[in-house]
Design a protein around this motif. Structure first.
Motif, PDB file in Angstrom:
ATOM      1  N   GLN A   1      -6.961   0.495  12.615  1.00 30.94           N
ATOM      2  CA  GLN A   1      -8.236   1.160  12.833  1.00 30.94           C
ATOM      3  C   GLN A   1      -8.346   2.353  11.888  1.00 30.94           C
ATOM      4  OE1 GLN A   1     -10.783   0.270  14.783  1.00 30.94           O
ATOM      5  NE2 GLN A   1      -9.666  -1.538  15.426  1.00 30.94           N
TER       6      GLN A   1
ATOM      7  N   ARG B   1       3.279  -8.627   4.331  1.00 28.81           N
ATOM      8  CA  ARG B   1       2.918  -8.527   5.743  1.00 28.81           C
ATOM      9  C   ARG B   1       1.513  -7.952   5.799  1.00 28.81           C
ATOM     10  NH1 ARG B   1       5.185  -4.611  10.513  1.00 28.81           N
ATOM     11  NH2 ARG B   1       3.944  -5.529  12.171  1.00 28.81           N
ATOM     12  N   SER B   2       0.642  -8.668   6.477  1.00 34.08           N
ATOM     13  CA  SER B   2      -0.737  -8.227   6.630  1.00 34.08           C
ATOM     14  C   SER B   2      -0.960  -7.836   8.083  1.00 34.08           C
ATOM     15  CB  SER B   2      -1.699  -9.356   6.242  1.00 34.08           C
ATOM     16  OG  SER B   2      -3.031  -8.949   6.454  1.00 34.08           O
ATOM     17  N   GLU B   3      -1.509  -6.661   8.286  1.00 27.28           N
ATOM     18  CA  GLU B   3      -1.835  -6.221   9.634  1.00 27.28           C
ATOM     19  C   GLU B   3      -3.173  -5.489   9.617  1.00 27.28           C
ATOM     20  OE1 GLU B   3       0.995  -3.409  11.172  1.00 27.28           O
ATOM     21  OE2 GLU B   3       1.089  -2.354   9.281  1.00 27.28           O
ATOM     22  N   THR B   4      -3.778  -5.387  10.759  1.00 31.00           N
ATOM     23  CA  THR B   4      -5.039  -4.657  10.848  1.00 31.00           C
ATOM     24  C   THR B   4      -4.783  -3.288  11.453  1.00 31.00           C
ATOM     25  OG1 THR B   4      -5.522  -5.639  12.988  1.00 31.00           O
ATOM     26  CG2 THR B   4      -6.449  -6.740  11.065  1.00 31.00           C
TER      27      THR B   4
ATOM     28  N   TRP C   1       0.822  -1.218   0.000  1.00 26.20           N
ATOM     29  CA  TRP C   1       0.000   0.000   0.000  1.00 26.20           C
ATOM     30  C   TRP C   1       0.855   1.268   0.000  1.00 26.20           C
ATOM     31  CZ3 TRP C   1      -1.274   4.055   3.390  1.00 26.20           C
ATOM     32  CH2 TRP C   1      -0.577   4.066   4.587  1.00 26.20           C
TER      33      TRP C   1
ATOM     34  N   GLN D   1     -15.018  -2.070  12.775  1.00 17.65           N
ATOM     35  CA  GLN D   1     -14.239  -3.146  12.158  1.00 17.65           C
ATOM     36  C   GLN D   1     -12.907  -2.602  11.639  1.00 17.65           C
ATOM     37  OE1 GLN D   1     -16.410  -5.403   9.323  1.00 17.65           O
ATOM     38  NE2 GLN D   1     -14.644  -6.598   8.688  1.00 17.65           N
TER      39      GLN D   1
ATOM     40  N   ALA E   1      -9.480  -2.257   9.391  1.00 15.11           N
ATOM     41  CA  ALA E   1      -9.149  -2.429   7.972  1.00 15.11           C
ATOM     42  C   ALA E   1      -7.875  -3.268   7.856  1.00 15.11           C
ATOM     43  CB  ALA E   1      -8.934  -1.071   7.318  1.00 15.11           C
ATOM     44  N   ARG E   2      -7.623  -3.787   6.678  1.00  8.23           N
ATOM     45  CA  ARG E   2      -6.420  -4.575   6.418  1.00  8.23           C
ATOM     46  C   ARG E   2      -5.421  -3.701   5.670  1.00  8.23           C
ATOM     47  NH1 ARG E   2      -8.151  -9.596   3.944  1.00  8.23           N
ATOM     48  NH2 ARG E   2      -8.916  -8.205   2.342  1.00  8.23           N
ATOM     49  N   ARG E   3      -4.136  -3.828   6.028  1.00  7.98           N
ATOM     50  CA  ARG E   3      -3.065  -3.095   5.353  1.00  7.98           C
ATOM     51  C   ARG E   3      -1.951  -4.068   5.005  1.00  7.98           C
ATOM     52  NH1 ARG E   3       0.483   1.839   7.684  1.00  7.98           N
ATOM     53  NH2 ARG E   3       1.502   0.119   8.735  1.00  7.98           N
ATOM     54  N   LEU E   4      -1.543  -4.093   3.729  1.00 11.23           N
ATOM     55  CA  LEU E   4      -0.516  -5.009   3.236  1.00 11.23           C
ATOM     56  C   LEU E   4       0.733  -4.208   2.868  1.00 11.23           C
ATOM     57  CD1 LEU E   4      -2.851  -7.030   0.854  1.00 11.23           C
ATOM     58  CD2 LEU E   4      -2.199  -7.633   3.185  1.00 11.23           C
TER      59      LEU E   4
END
Length: 68
Positions: A37, A32-35, A20, A51, A53-56
Motif C-alpha cells: 500500500q 519476488r513480486s508483492e503488493t 527496487w 490500488q 503498488a507492485r514491489r519487486l
C-alpha cells in the motif's frame, strides 16, 4: 541484461526485473513480486491510494527484509 543471481551460478538467464532495493537484475526464477500500500510519510500508516503498488525484490534483499 542477464540475471545477477544466475551469473553467480555460472548460468546465463535473461533478466525480467530490477530489485527496487539494490538494483540487481533478476530473472523470473529469482524475482519476488508483492503488493504494498502506498502511504503518506507525513501521516504514517495512512493509506493514500486504493490500488496497491507492485514491489519487486531479489533473493538477497528479500532475505534481508525477512530476517529478524
Amino acid at each position: 541484461m542477464n540475471c545477477y543471481e544466475c551469473v553467480q551460478s555460472g548460468r546465463a538467464q535473461e533478466a525480467v526485473a530490477v530489485c527496487w532495493l539494490c538494483g540487481a537484475a533478476v530473472c523470473t526464477e529469482h524475482v519476488r513480486s508483492e503488493t504494498v500500500q502506498v502511504r503518506e510519510p507525513a501521516q504514517p500508516g495512512k493509506v493514500i491510494h486504493d490500488q496497491p503498488a507492485r514491489r519487486l525484490t531479489c533473493p538477497v534483499c528479500r532475505a534481508a527484509e525477512e530476517s529478524p
